[in-house]
Write an enzyme that holds these catalytic residues in place. Structure first.
Site, PDB file in Angstrom:
ATOM      1  N   ASN A   1       0.866  -1.279   0.018  1.00  0.00           N
ATOM      2  CA  ASN A   1      -0.038  -0.057   0.056  1.00  0.00           C
ATOM      3  C   ASN A   1       1.215   1.227   0.036  1.00  0.00           C
ATOM      4  O   ASN A   1       1.365   1.463   1.208  1.00  0.00           O
ATOM      5  CB  ASN A   1      -0.724  -0.172   1.238  1.00  0.00           C
ATOM      6  CG  ASN A   1      -1.796   1.184   1.481  1.00  0.00           C
ATOM      7  OD1 ASN A   1      -1.779   1.925   0.547  1.00  0.00           O
ATOM      8  ND2 ASN A   1      -2.693   0.982   2.435  1.00  0.00           N
TER       9      ASN A   1
ATOM     10  N   ARG B   1      -2.608  -1.845  -3.546  1.00  0.00           N
ATOM     11  CA  ARG B   1      -3.943  -1.284  -3.184  1.00  0.00           C
ATOM     12  C   ARG B   1      -3.881  -0.073  -4.073  1.00  0.00           C
ATOM     13  O   ARG B   1      -2.700   0.863  -4.213  1.00  0.00           O
ATOM     14  CB  ARG B   1      -3.864  -0.719  -1.721  1.00  0.00           C
ATOM     15  CG  ARG B   1      -5.142   0.008  -1.520  1.00  0.00           C
ATOM     16  CD  ARG B   1      -5.229   0.579  -0.111  1.00  0.00           C
ATOM     17  NE  ARG B   1      -6.374   1.290   0.067  1.00  0.00           N
ATOM     18  CZ  ARG B   1      -6.488   2.490   0.693  1.00  0.00           C
ATOM     19  NH1 ARG B   1      -5.514   2.870   1.342  1.00  0.00           N
ATOM     20  NH2 ARG B   1      -7.563   3.049   1.023  1.00  0.00           N
TER      21      ARG B   1
ATOM     22  N   HIS C   1     -12.930   2.706   0.540  1.00  0.00           N
ATOM     23  CA  HIS C   1     -13.087   1.509   1.377  1.00  0.00           C
ATOM     24  C   HIS C   1     -13.578   0.318   1.041  1.00  0.00           C
ATOM     25  O   HIS C   1     -14.124  -0.484   1.851  1.00  0.00           O
ATOM     26  CB  HIS C   1     -13.659   2.135   2.732  1.00  0.00           C
ATOM     27  CG  HIS C   1     -12.987   3.294   3.562  1.00  0.00           C
ATOM     28  ND1 HIS C   1     -13.847   4.096   4.017  1.00  0.00           N
ATOM     29  CD2 HIS C   1     -11.821   3.643   3.636  1.00  0.00           C
ATOM     30  CE1 HIS C   1     -12.934   5.025   4.793  1.00  0.00           C
ATOM     31  NE2 HIS C   1     -11.938   4.671   4.364  1.00  0.00           N
TER      32      HIS C   1
ATOM     33  N   ARG D   1     -11.748  15.033   8.148  1.00  0.00           N
ATOM     34  CA  ARG D   1     -12.559  15.359   7.068  1.00  0.00           C
ATOM     35  C   ARG D   1     -14.040  15.693   7.478  1.00  0.00           C
ATOM     36  O   ARG D   1     -14.543  15.104   8.239  1.00  0.00           O
ATOM     37  CB  ARG D   1     -12.531  14.436   6.122  1.00  0.00           C
ATOM     38  CG  ARG D   1     -11.394  14.097   5.343  1.00  0.00           C
ATOM     39  CD  ARG D   1     -11.226  13.101   4.409  1.00  0.00           C
ATOM     40  NE  ARG D   1     -10.370  11.983   4.939  1.00  0.00           N
ATOM     41  CZ  ARG D   1     -10.500  10.727   4.582  1.00  0.00           C
ATOM     42  NH1 ARG D   1     -11.111  10.263   3.656  1.00  0.00           N
ATOM     43  NH2 ARG D   1      -9.695   9.736   5.006  1.00  0.00           N
TER      44      ARG D   1
ATOM     45  N   ASP E   1      -8.220  11.954  17.307  1.00  0.00           N
ATOM     46  CA  ASP E   1      -8.001  10.503  17.872  1.00  0.00           C
ATOM     47  C   ASP E   1      -9.182  10.573  18.741  1.00  0.00           C
ATOM     48  O   ASP E   1      -9.086  10.969  20.011  1.00  0.00           O
ATOM     49  CB  ASP E   1      -6.567  10.325  18.490  1.00  0.00           C
ATOM     50  CG  ASP E   1      -6.545   8.536  18.629  1.00  0.00           C
ATOM     51  OD1 ASP E   1      -7.364   8.142  19.328  1.00  0.00           O
ATOM     52  OD2 ASP E   1      -5.456   8.261  18.159  1.00  0.00           O
TER      53      ASP E   1
ATOM     54  N   GLU F   1      -7.670  -5.361   5.460  1.00  0.00           N
ATOM     55  CA  GLU F   1      -7.851  -4.991   3.992  1.00  0.00           C
ATOM     56  C   GLU F   1      -6.447  -5.864   3.232  1.00  0.00           C
ATOM     57  O   GLU F   1      -6.681  -6.085   2.196  1.00  0.00           O
ATOM     58  CB  GLU F   1      -7.721  -3.520   3.859  1.00  0.00           C
ATOM     59  CG  GLU F   1      -8.812  -2.910   4.350  1.00  0.00           C
ATOM     60  CD  GLU F   1      -8.694  -1.325   4.353  1.00  0.00           C
ATOM     61  OE1 GLU F   1      -9.043  -0.595   3.410  1.00  0.00           O
ATOM     62  OE2 GLU F   1      -8.388  -0.901   5.562  1.00  0.00           O
TER      63      GLU F   1
HETATM   64  P1  AMP Z   1      -7.829   3.212  11.400  1.00  0.00           P
HETATM   65  O1  AMP Z   1      -7.951   4.390  10.272  1.00  0.00           O
HETATM   66  O2  AMP Z   1      -8.867   2.165  11.255  1.00  0.00           O
HETATM   67  O3  AMP Z   1      -6.331   2.975  11.641  1.00  0.00           O
HETATM   68  O4  AMP Z   1      -8.248   3.990  12.831  1.00  0.00           O
HETATM   69  C1  AMP Z   1      -7.588   4.788  13.459  1.00  0.00           C
HETATM   70  C2  AMP Z   1      -8.481   5.676  14.370  1.00  0.00           C
HETATM   71  O5  AMP Z   1      -9.088   4.597  15.283  1.00  0.00           O
HETATM   72  C3  AMP Z   1      -7.667   6.436  15.452  1.00  0.00           C
HETATM   73  O6  AMP Z   1      -7.335   7.665  14.912  1.00  0.00           O
HETATM   74  C4  AMP Z   1      -8.633   6.500  16.732  1.00  0.00           C
HETATM   75  O7  AMP Z   1      -9.514   7.536  16.459  1.00  0.00           O
HETATM   76  C5  AMP Z   1      -9.185   5.303  16.507  1.00  0.00           C
HETATM   77  N1  AMP Z   1      -8.948   4.252  17.634  1.00  0.00           N
HETATM   78  C6  AMP Z   1      -7.949   3.397  17.439  1.00  0.00           C
HETATM   79  N2  AMP Z   1      -8.106   2.735  18.663  1.00  0.00           N
HETATM   80  C7  AMP Z   1      -9.102   3.007  19.403  1.00  0.00           C
HETATM   81  C8  AMP Z   1      -9.352   2.588  20.733  1.00  0.00           C
HETATM   82  N3  AMP Z   1      -8.965   1.820  21.452  1.00  0.00           N
HETATM   83  N4  AMP Z   1     -10.481   3.290  21.083  1.00  0.00           N
HETATM   84  C9  AMP Z   1     -11.212   4.378  20.619  1.00  0.00           C
HETATM   85  N5  AMP Z   1     -10.540   4.716  19.095  1.00  0.00           N
HETATM   86  C10 AMP Z   1      -9.680   4.011  18.659  1.00  0.00           C
END
Ligand code: AMP
Length: 436
Positions: free
Chosen positions: A7, A95, A184, A245, A286, A388
């Site tokens: 990726n 990807r 996605h 976003r 986050d 993925e």
């Molecule tokens: P992804 O794009 O699927 O890698 O998701 C990343 C986002 O998941 C991060 O920016 C967090 O906001 C959220 N995240 C990851 N771990 C946790 C957790 N244990 N609890 C709540 N949100 C989480």
């Protein structure tokens, strides 16, 4: 059969090497900060086994080729590596974010497909050129190894015109290909397939709402196994509230800001993509930080959570109406898999639609699928971790197998690509020389 999944981003390369005999992970890692003075390669070899090794290398990484060479050297390291040399890799899956209207399936990469990905690049200027960097480097470094492109948009090519068209002058679609593409797709398709397996049915017999909540967020309505609507649009900006976003906004906000706030189109675009969503509302993108801030009484953080989960609920309602009958709702990705509060708030008040959460099950957080609906819930609710990379490896394997057959039967790989690249759905015309 070993498949390397790549990726490639503008300054990063994520990779995984999988052994498809048992779908085990031989290596997973990330090359970051390509082109900067402080490059970084992190890799875990044989994760989850007693021979697991974590490696970290900090040094300038000039370009994607430099980064990819580091990866191969690491994978083939005589002491700790997992392959002897690159010829131990049987196929590579890339990807690719945007396949436009023409690429509907994972497709063997040849010069013709590269030209098409290039032509589609104006629709995904941040992603497709970076994906192509990875493809070009891999073709150079792994000569003779079949390579497959797996497109984020492909799963959504089943969306009907009533859902993919915007109500703009029709020539905007005809001349500029302005329409909903959705993204996605690999994740939505993967969790939909897993959900069908858990329901004990064929995917073609399932109506699902799949909710991918990560840094990017999207929801898809799946009817009899096919995507029939999704929240991301022509670009990955529309729909749900994301990390940075905005998701849906009134399109007149652009002209309002241009006329009244002195912002030009670049500044507005940057704001909507990089400084909006959760970050725009409360300064944090986050979800873990947002929950921590809520605990200390931060009202904006609470507001951001409310805005995001309200939008989720609104779209669940919309897709219930679109699908009529729904077998299951699936949560996936970083927030969807880990955040019980977001799941609960997104489903609040939907009991009369047959959606009832099991509060205790919802608190479980495992790295495998969990059923979180109550026994009374007419619609099942699942947490299903997305994967993925595995999905790309599976799809690459399928194309590779088909490609090998077609090589034997036809003597050329491009035969498979002809099959995979659909003519325009309305006109039946082959892909034009120039799209724009
Ligand atoms: P992804 O794009 O699927 O890698 O998701 C990343 C986002 O998941 C991060 O920016 C967090 O906001 C959220 N995240 C990851 N771990 C946790 C957790 N244990 N609890 C709540 N949100 C989480």
């Amino acid at each position: 059969m070993r498949i390397l999944v790549i990726n490639s981003g503008s300054s990063s390369i994520k990779f995984q090497l999988l052994d498809m005999e048992d779908e085990s992970l031989l290596a997973t890692g990330l090359v970051e900060k390509i082109g900067k003075s402080e490059g970084l390669l992190q890799c875990t070899l044989r994760p989850g086994t007693d021979r697991c090794r974590k490696l970290r290398l900090e040094r300038p990484i000039a370009d994607h080729e430099d980064g990819m060479r580091l990866v191969i050297n690491l994978l083939a390291d005589p002491d700790k590596g997992v392959i002897r040399d690159f010829t131990d890799i049987d196929a590579i899956g890339h990807r690719v974010v945007h396949g436009g209207e023409y690429v509907r399936h994972p497709t063997l990469i040849n010069d013709e497909l590269i030209a098409i990905i290039e032509r589609i690049s104006p629709l995904a200027p941040l992603h497709n050129p970076a994906n192509l960097d990875g493809i070009r480097v891999a073709r150079e470094l792994f000569p003779g190894i079949p390579q497959v492109a797996v497109f984020d948009t492909a799963f959504h090519q089943s969306i009907p015109a009533r859902a993919y068209l915007y109500a703009l002058p029709y020539e905007m679609y005809e001349r500029h290909r302005i329409r909903r593409y959705g993204f996605h797709g690999t994740s939505h398709k993967y969790v939909a397939g897993e959900c069908a397996r858990l329901l004990g049915r064929q995917l073609g017999q399932c109506n699902l709402i799949t909710i991918h909540l990560g840094n990017g967020c999207s929801m898809t309505a799946i009817e009899q196994g096919l995507s029939i609507d999704t929240t991301l649009g022509m670009t990955p900006l529309e729909g749900l509230v994301m990390g940075t976003r905005s998701g849906d906004v009134d399109p007149a906000i652009h002209s309002f800001l241009a006329r009244n706030a002195g912002m030009d189109i670049e500044a507005i675009d940057r704001m909507l993509n990089n400084d909006s969503g959760l970050k725009g509302l409360c300064g944090m993108n986050d979800m873990r930080d947002i929950h921590a801030a809520i605990q200390t009484g931060n009202e904006r953080a609470l507001l951001a959570l409310e805005v995001q989960t309200y939008r989720n609920r609104k779209y669940i309602g919309a897709y219930l109406a679109v699908l009529g009958h729904v077998d299951a709702i699936v949560f996936t990705a970083g927030i969807g898999e880990n955040d019980a509060i977001v799941r609960q708030k997104s489903l609040t008040g939907l009991e009369q639609f047959g959606i009832e959460l099991d509060i205790a099950a919802n608190l479980r957080c495992e790295k495998e699928p969990v059923l979180i609906s109550s026994a009374n819930s007419r619609i099942q609710i699942w947490i299903i971790p997305t994967n993925e990379e595995l999905a790309i490896a599976r799809e690459s394997l399928e194309v590779f197998t088909k490609g090998s057959e077609s090589m034997q039967n036809q003597g050329r790989l491009s035969r498979d690509c002809e099959f995979c690249i659909a003519p325009h759905p309305k006109t039946g015309m082959p892909i034009p020389e120039r799209l724009f």
